[in-house]
Design a protein around this motif. Structure first.
Motif, PDB file in Angstrom:
ATOM      1  N   PHE A   1      -7.190   4.595   1.052  1.00 18.68           N
ATOM      2  CA  PHE A   1      -8.190   3.847   0.742  1.00 18.68           C
ATOM      3  C   PHE A   1      -8.586   3.787  -0.866  1.00 18.68           C
ATOM      4  O   PHE A   1      -8.991   2.759  -1.507  1.00 18.68           O
ATOM      5  CB  PHE A   1      -9.555   4.737   1.348  1.00 18.68           C
ATOM      6  CG  PHE A   1      -9.611   4.636   2.799  1.00 18.68           C
ATOM      7  CD1 PHE A   1      -9.758   3.379   3.452  1.00 18.68           C
ATOM      8  CD2 PHE A   1      -9.537   5.785   3.470  1.00 18.68           C
ATOM      9  CE1 PHE A   1      -9.753   3.187   4.903  1.00 18.68           C
ATOM     10  CE2 PHE A   1      -9.307   5.573   5.100  1.00 18.68           C
ATOM     11  CZ  PHE A   1      -9.618   4.339   5.463  1.00 18.68           C
ATOM     12  N   THR A   2      -8.092   4.648  -1.497  1.00 19.47           N
ATOM     13  CA  THR A   2      -8.112   4.752  -3.115  1.00 19.47           C
ATOM     14  C   THR A   2      -6.804   3.544  -3.426  1.00 19.47           C
ATOM     15  O   THR A   2      -7.244   2.970  -4.310  1.00 19.47           O
ATOM     16  CB  THR A   2      -7.361   6.092  -3.621  1.00 19.47           C
ATOM     17  OG1 THR A   2      -8.034   7.067  -2.971  1.00 19.47           O
ATOM     18  CG2 THR A   2      -7.918   6.113  -5.326  1.00 19.47           C
TER      19      THR A   2
ATOM     20  N   SER B   1     -11.986   2.326  11.418  1.00 17.48           N
ATOM     21  CA  SER B   1     -11.556   1.105  11.136  1.00 17.48           C
ATOM     22  C   SER B   1     -12.053  -0.170  11.801  1.00 17.48           C
ATOM     23  O   SER B   1     -12.108  -1.275  11.269  1.00 17.48           O
ATOM     24  CB  SER B   1      -9.933   0.976  11.526  1.00 17.48           C
ATOM     25  OG  SER B   1      -9.746   0.591  12.640  1.00 17.48           O
TER      26      SER B   1
ATOM     27  N   VAL C   1      -6.877  -5.506   3.166  1.00 18.86           N
ATOM     28  CA  VAL C   1      -7.824  -4.217   4.015  1.00 18.86           C
ATOM     29  C   VAL C   1      -7.269  -4.444   5.589  1.00 18.86           C
ATOM     30  O   VAL C   1      -6.984  -3.217   5.867  1.00 18.86           O
ATOM     31  CB  VAL C   1      -9.388  -4.907   4.038  1.00 18.86           C
ATOM     32  CG1 VAL C   1     -10.139  -4.015   4.894  1.00 18.86           C
ATOM     33  CG2 VAL C   1      -9.764  -5.089   2.553  1.00 18.86           C
TER      34      VAL C   1
ATOM     35  N   LEU D   1      -6.269   0.908  -1.885  1.00 18.40           N
ATOM     36  CA  LEU D   1      -7.088  -0.309  -1.686  1.00 18.40           C
ATOM     37  C   LEU D   1      -7.577  -0.989  -3.014  1.00 18.40           C
ATOM     38  O   LEU D   1      -7.475  -2.079  -3.217  1.00 18.40           O
ATOM     39  CB  LEU D   1      -8.141  -0.263  -0.624  1.00 18.40           C
ATOM     40  CG  LEU D   1      -7.804  -0.743   0.716  1.00 18.40           C
ATOM     41  CD1 LEU D   1      -9.044  -0.494   1.684  1.00 18.40           C
ATOM     42  CD2 LEU D   1      -7.238  -1.972   0.986  1.00 18.40           C
TER      43      LEU D   1
ATOM     44  N   THR E   1       0.756  -1.140  -0.004  1.00 19.20           N
ATOM     45  CA  THR E   1      -0.003  -0.178  -0.041  1.00 19.20           C
ATOM     46  C   THR E   1       0.858   1.243   0.019  1.00 19.20           C
ATOM     47  O   THR E   1       0.540   2.296  -0.838  1.00 19.20           O
ATOM     48  CB  THR E   1      -0.961   0.162   1.184  1.00 19.20           C
ATOM     49  OG1 THR E   1      -1.444  -1.193   1.458  1.00 19.20           O
ATOM     50  CG2 THR E   1      -2.063   1.047   1.111  1.00 19.20           C
TER      51      THR E   1
END
Lengths: 344, 288
Positions: B62-63, B145, B203, B65, B50
């Motif tokens: 989050f993008t 989260s 995730v 991901l 990531t």
């Protein structure tokens, strides 16, 4: 246990045994005399070899004969080392005299830890022991009276001159390495070994034929704890300083697993071959840092996939020696034997 | 009292993340009867992945991901097809040792590629946000989260219970031989399951890395927390894993209040005590 007798015990094997015994005696004498004709560096390396061999042997005994894969075997390395250092520093005693005490501490710790650990089995036992090792590491890391993160030196060693100290640690390591091997062989040839092998092959069948399964496993657990504990004590006598992160380190178990996997799980020859391979690789590729571990790890993975029996299994069956005479064969001449189970 | 409530709440939010760590392990135990020792290291791999995607594409966590999840799925599928399928089902200890080797390899590869220094993901504006309810302050990021973790656990529970995929998973888990008879190719199915497991790891990795700095050697501890959550809750029970994770999270944070360095120790201790009281796990069936 009459089923174990070799079918062709003739004069030729007697001759082989006598010459093997003589050869062993020569090697043993040479091994004892090493401090007089080698450097300190060589002795230190050999201390590492013998102690790691003992840990690998213990791991291999547990996994190969007890079906107990312990990823947290290093907990005993730490317990052995810390009990020796603490006792020696507190009582102002010669650490060599305290080796038996370190063994007792490791055994006691094994007995107590068996209570929660043996609630788990298989892979859960494996990771459970790791949790235990991690707990002990955190606990020593946060114990100021054990030196916390910095650990503690072995003060009593300061009074001993350098040659005697190095030679003494070397002899202790030799004793731990060879002693572990001899003890393992004796155990495997005896009633406990038979019980363990029956448990390994089929636990329900062993239980049904009256093998005291739980007791056999705990006995093996304690024996291996003593082997690993003594190895830890001697290993840190070599470095004169014990720290939580080094002694309760997964690296001990990782090396032991690599040695056992490379050599062959479930044999006594395996850890010997594995230790030789491991140290040859290490001394050759030590300069490559992390790449060395990557290489050994990949080699172990490859071994698991391609030759699960390790290096020992690559030797064709008919050429394979049984130097420790622990293999149990059904006497071929007597087919009725197969019907009667040997009971301990 | 306020401190206790805050610790409890933070512990629950941390525990939800641990449950998400445990989700992948719970699936692999449930379906393939194997424990992946490299599970924790794969969480760290996901975190580095990531981090690389974020700095490479200049995207937010989050993008990122959107790229990381398919990549992790592919990685899992590939690992199962090339390596794990060769040892799974043979002897329960073979996959254990193989993944142990993998764990050591991954740690050292990460160390070579990214050095031993710790890293962290930038959460952007979310990092500092928080609100307080009745004097108890709550961070927005930990809360999000935790909610995401619970949602993902719920989704997986539904997937296993109500879909064709879940039906196959339960069949293979109960009896691979019979499942094969009725047309489930267990090896190919395992590859998909591992892909799904790796997606949950992806995730979990992002949520973990947004909260805590990570380093190449952080993996084994993640594995132990996941393992404890799974065993404490009872094997193969996803809501059990959630509860197990919550217990470990709360125990760790209350432990850290007793002595700052001893947080994880108390987590482990609670695990051992629970094990002695109920070896089959809190929600496990009586016989294992």
């Amino acid at each position: 246990m009459t089923a174990v007798t070799l079918s062709n015990a003739n004069s030729k094997t007697t001759l082989v045994r006598i010459s093997a015994g003589a050869g062993l005696l020569v090697v043993a004498t040479l091994a004892v005399l090493i401090p007089w004709f080698s450097t300190f560096a060589v002795q230190r390396l050999l201390v590492e070899v013998f102690t790691l061999f003992a840990v690998a042997l213990a791991w291999n005994l547990l996994a190969g004969y007890g079906g107990l894969v312990a990823i947290g075997l290093h907990v005993f390395v730490g317990v052995g080392a810390y009990s020796l250092f603490t006792l020696s520093n507190q009582l102002q005693l010669n650490p060599f005299l305290l080796l038996p005490a370190a063994a007792v501490f490791a055994a006691a710790f094994a007995l107590v830890s068996a209570w929660p650990m043996f609630r788990l089995s298989g892979a859960y036992f494996a990771v459970g022991t790791w949790v235990l090792a991690e707990m002990m590491r955190i606990l020593t890391l946060n114990s100021p009276w054990l030196g916390a993160g910095g650990g503690m030196p072995l003060e009593a060693m300061g009074d001993i001159d350098r040659w005697t100290r190095n030679a003494g640690v070397y002899w202790a390591a030799l004793f731990v390495g060879v002693g572990s091997l001899v003890a393992s062989r004796q155990v495997l040839r005896g009633a406990l070994g038979l019980a363990l092998m029956s448990v390994r092959d089929s636990e329900p069948a062993a239980m049904a034929s009256g093998v005291p399964v739980a007791r056999a496993k705990i006995a093996l657990w304690v024996l291996c704890a003593v082997m690993a504990g003594l190895a830890g004590a001697v290993s840190y006598m070599n470095t004169l300083q014990v720290t939580p992160d080094a002694s309760f380190s997964l690296n001990w178990t990782a090396a032991a697993i690599f040695i056992a996997v490379l050599g062959g799980i479930g044999t006594l020859e395996g850890p010997i071959v594995g230790t030789v391979v491991y140290f040859l690789l290490r001394e050759t590729f030590a300069g490559y840092g992390a790449w060395y571990f990557i290489g050994v790890g990949l080699l172990a993975i490859l071994t698991m996939v391609a030759a699960p029996g390790g290096a020992v299994s690559l030797i064709p069956e008919k050429w394979r020696l049984d130097p420790f005479r622990i293999r149990r064969r059904m006497a071929e001449s007597d087919p009725d034997r197969s019907a009667s189970f040997p009971t301990t | 009292m306020q401190i206790a409530a805050e610790t409890l709440l933070n512990g629950l939010m941390l525990g939800a993340l641990y449950a998400l760590f445990g989700l992948g392990l719970s699936l692999s135990v449930g379906v393939m009867r194997m424990i992946n020792i490299a599970h924790g290291d794969l969480i760290v791999v996901g975190a580095y992945l990531t981090s690389a995607v974020m700095s490479g594409a200049g995207a937010g966590a989050f993008t990122a991901l959107l790229v990381v999840i398919p990549m992790m799925f592919a990685l899992g599928w590939l690992l199962q097809v090339t390596l794990l399928n060769r040892v799974v089902g043979r002897d329960p200890l073979a996959p254990l040792l193989l993944t142990f080797g993998l764990s050591i390899v991954l740690q050292n590869v990460l160390q070579e590629m990214f050095s031993a220094d710790t890293r962290s993901l930038q959460a952007g504006d979310l990092a500092g946000l928080g609100f307080s309810v009745a004097g108890v302050s709550i961070g927005v990021l930990p809360l999000l989260s935790a909610l995401a973790s619970v949602a993902l656990l719920g989704a997986t529970h539904w997937l296993v219970g109500h879909t064709h995929f879940g039906c196959q998973a339960r069949a293979v888990s109960d009896d691979p031989g019979t499942a094969r008879l009725v047309g489930v190719n267990d090896r190919r199915f395992f590859a998909i399951v591992t892909g799904v497991i790796f997606s949950t790891i992806g995730v979990a990795a992002v949520l973990y890395a947004l909260r805590t700095p990570f380093s190449p050697t952080a993996g084994p501890e993640r594995l132990l927390y996941s393992f404890e959550a799974v065993v404490l809750g009872g094997l193969g029970n996803i809501w059990g894993t959630l509860f197990g994770g919550l217990v470990i999270g709360v125990a760790q944070l209350f432990g850290a209040k007793i002595a700052s360095g001893l947080g994880p120790f108390f987590g482990h201790l609670v695990f051992l005590v629970a094990l002695l009281a109920r070896p089959q796990g809190l929600f496990g069936k009586a016989a294992s």
